[in-house]
Design an enzyme around this catalytic site. Structure first.
Site, PDB file in Angstrom:
ATOM      1  N   HIS A  25      -2.549  62.087 129.394  1.00 35.37           N
ATOM      2  CA  HIS A  25      -1.596  61.244 128.367  1.00 35.37           C
ATOM      3  C   HIS A  25      -0.543  62.176 127.824  1.00 35.37           C
ATOM      4  O   HIS A  25      -0.703  63.431 127.729  1.00 35.37           O
ATOM      5  CB  HIS A  25      -2.236  60.969 127.173  1.00 35.37           C
ATOM      6  CG  HIS A  25      -3.069  59.489 127.225  1.00 35.37           C
ATOM      7  ND1 HIS A  25      -3.544  58.601 126.228  1.00 35.37           N
ATOM      8  CD2 HIS A  25      -3.495  59.239 128.207  1.00 35.37           C
ATOM      9  CE1 HIS A  25      -4.119  57.654 126.823  1.00 35.37           C
ATOM     10  NE2 HIS A  25      -4.253  58.096 128.211  1.00 35.37           N
TER      11      HIS A  25
ATOM     12  N   CYS B 145      -3.653  55.572 123.346  1.00 30.84           N
ATOM     13  CA  CYS B 145      -4.864  55.482 122.948  1.00 30.84           C
ATOM     14  C   CYS B 145      -4.703  55.028 121.285  1.00 30.84           C
ATOM     15  O   CYS B 145      -3.975  55.257 120.609  1.00 30.84           O
ATOM     16  CB  CYS B 145      -5.452  56.990 122.539  1.00 30.84           C
ATOM     17  SG  CYS B 145      -7.066  57.074 121.893  1.00 30.84           S
TER      18      CYS B 145
ATOM     19  N   ASP C 233      -4.967  49.660 131.360  1.00 31.76           N
ATOM     20  CA  ASP C 233      -5.074  50.360 130.210  1.00 31.76           C
ATOM     21  C   ASP C 233      -3.773  50.476 129.450  1.00 31.76           C
ATOM     22  O   ASP C 233      -3.585  50.586 128.244  1.00 31.76           O
ATOM     23  CB  ASP C 233      -5.139  51.981 130.770  1.00 31.76           C
ATOM     24  CG  ASP C 233      -5.509  53.107 129.756  1.00 31.76           C
ATOM     25  OD1 ASP C 233      -5.715  52.675 128.650  1.00 31.76           O
ATOM     26  OD2 ASP C 233      -5.388  54.326 130.163  1.00 31.76           O
TER      27      ASP C 233
END
Lengths: 320, 320
Positions: free
Chosen positions: A229, A260, A30
């Site tokens: 986040h 993101c 990620d």
């Protein structure tokens, strides 16, 4: 090893929190997936090795999506065998889950001997459309045979669920809609879910409300991880709220790597170091050596050519 | 006004938290005092006015320390009259406390009509020596006539206490030592204390332990404020822990301005915007308009020539 007073907080436990937390490290997957400059495969392998050496027992390694979607992770076939047999400092096998978007991805992962895979669903129609070009239910239908075949092969399956709290197009996301998709993922056979606050808007009461609703539906908290986040600086406060509700699996990214793609200003993932600072201070066992971890993130920041956004990494690096 | 879904989180209350929190805004004093480039007095006054217009009812305005110690705040005599009679959007008088290090500082503040002052003590000998060139007890003795004379003049007195959790020279600070200095400050007549984590090392269990110890000594929680630094990213999680222990006064700095001069890498004060995001999400009333506050921090960042370290300011600024 880092020692209290020299790079570690004093341990003062608080009531009602778990004794041990498993950190699910997402930095190598990620964290790196949105980096434009392709990181050499050997650097990625060394990153995963160093994370394991710092005591992380679950290190998400890469993604078997189509190389065109995520060019940064197009080397999954080369990378995975380099790290597959990693062991922790205590000699245990390190879990190295990989993302699989569909049956083709699962085939590639199984062929390389992956023992843990993850699928990624959305709680909102807008993000399902943007990320998977499907409705929520179409995406779930696509994952069903993936999960079934993985389970039949004895492979552990994690289900990521994005936009569990807010969505950039739809605003706040109703808790009952998230519960419905969680139920569907568990019913199809996912062993574990990761509840994602993809745009970082959640606050502690909202986190508690979702976890309470899931418990009310009979979902065992041991099957839940949280993935916050830090876009609005809330990730650690939200983690504390989740721990109070019994969550013991927390996703984090070494050095705070990643974010993101649909929220460019996002500070990105909760930094593993900031999380470990809090957990250490709470006397919660993680098995992670903060000094080794910080050094690893500093090393990776050097490769990426910019400082880590983790506050703990910055503070500890300045001390040296 | 900012609205949910467009720059505000959804409000989902959590049990056991206060209904209302008073934010003690320190940006104009603590935030600016370490800026090397002197900010024009009129810009400071406009900063204070804008903070009040955003709904902050306590705005620490300046410091009456000797101008040689803090050149940035040498214009206290010019600044204070410019903001002294400010009113909140609802028409109430805005509290404008000022720092006074000694009787001379108190004289200057009283001559200008200040109705709230603050003294600043240390929980550790090392910091008392570094900051005040005195032992802890010598500093307390110096403050005693300041507090007595302020009280006699009907002036509200806040006592700042630095290094309540860790100290850069001494490491972790024992809770009972902090309690002893708190007791001394209250006994000499301070109306309110601000418990400072000057180097940002505290974690939520440590915060809870200190607040529990103070309650055990009969200190009313209504007399306590908390002042967290985000050096290790812990400030908001620590605030959540303090709220759970009944604290309703939280110090924060607009845009996250400022830091501790003895910890150069410090990210500095908890950003008021990150705090307001969490409190709004928890359904806790602050009376603050996050949109106006963020615009104010953006404006001040422009004057200082660098982006705000507040994650909420960055995220919301990017959205515009």
């Amino acid at each position: 090893m880092t020692t209290p007073g020299l790079g570690l907080p004093m341990a003062v436990p608080a009531e009602g929190l778990p004794a041990r937390v498993r950190v699910h490290e997402v930095g190598a997957r990620d964290g790196l997936q949105n980096e434009k400059e392709v990181v050499p495969t050997e650097v990625k392998a060394e990153f995963v090795r160093r994370l394991a050496a710092a005591g992380l027992t679950t290190v998400e390694a890469t993604s078997f999506v189509h190389p065109k979607w995520v060019p940064q992770l197009a080397d999954a076939e080369e990378l995975f065998p380099l790290v597959r047999d990693l062991r922790s400092p205590s000699g245990q096998a390190v879990h190295l889950p990989v993302l699989v978007p569909n049956e083709r991805g699962l085939d590639r992962a199984l062929a390389l001997g992956a023992t843990r895979v993850a699928v990624f669903a959305s709680a909102t129609e807008s993000f399902a459309k943007a990320n998977l070009n499907r409705t929520v239910d179409e995406a779930l239908a696509m994952f069903e045979p993936v999960v079934a075949r993985a389970r039949a092969a004895g492979v552990h399956v994690r289900g990521y669920l994005s936009m569990c709290f807010g969505d950039p197009w739809e605003g706040p996301v109703p808790v009952d809609r998230v519960v419905r998709v969680c139920r569907a993922l568990l019913d199809m056979g996912c062993d574990e879910l990761s509840l994602g606050d993809t745009i970082g808007v959640a606050t502690p009461g909202h986190v508690g409300a979702l976890l309470t609703a899931l418990a009310g539906e009979g979902v065992p908290v041991s099957a839940l991880g949280v993935h916050f986040h830090d876009t609005y600086g809330q990730a650690l406060a939200n983690t504390l709220a989740a721990l109070r509700h019994g969550v013991t699996t927390v996703d984090a990214s070494a050095g705070g790597l990643g974010g993101c793609p649909y929220a460019k200003s996002a500070t990105g993932n909760l930094a593993t170091e900031d999380l470990v600072w809090m957990l250490t201070g709470l006397g919660i066992d993680t098995g992670i050596d903060l000094g080794l971890l910080t050094a690893t993130s500093g090393w990776m920041a050097g490769h990426l050519g910019r400082p880590s956004p983790s506050r703990t990494v910055r503070a500890l690096s300045h001390k040296e």
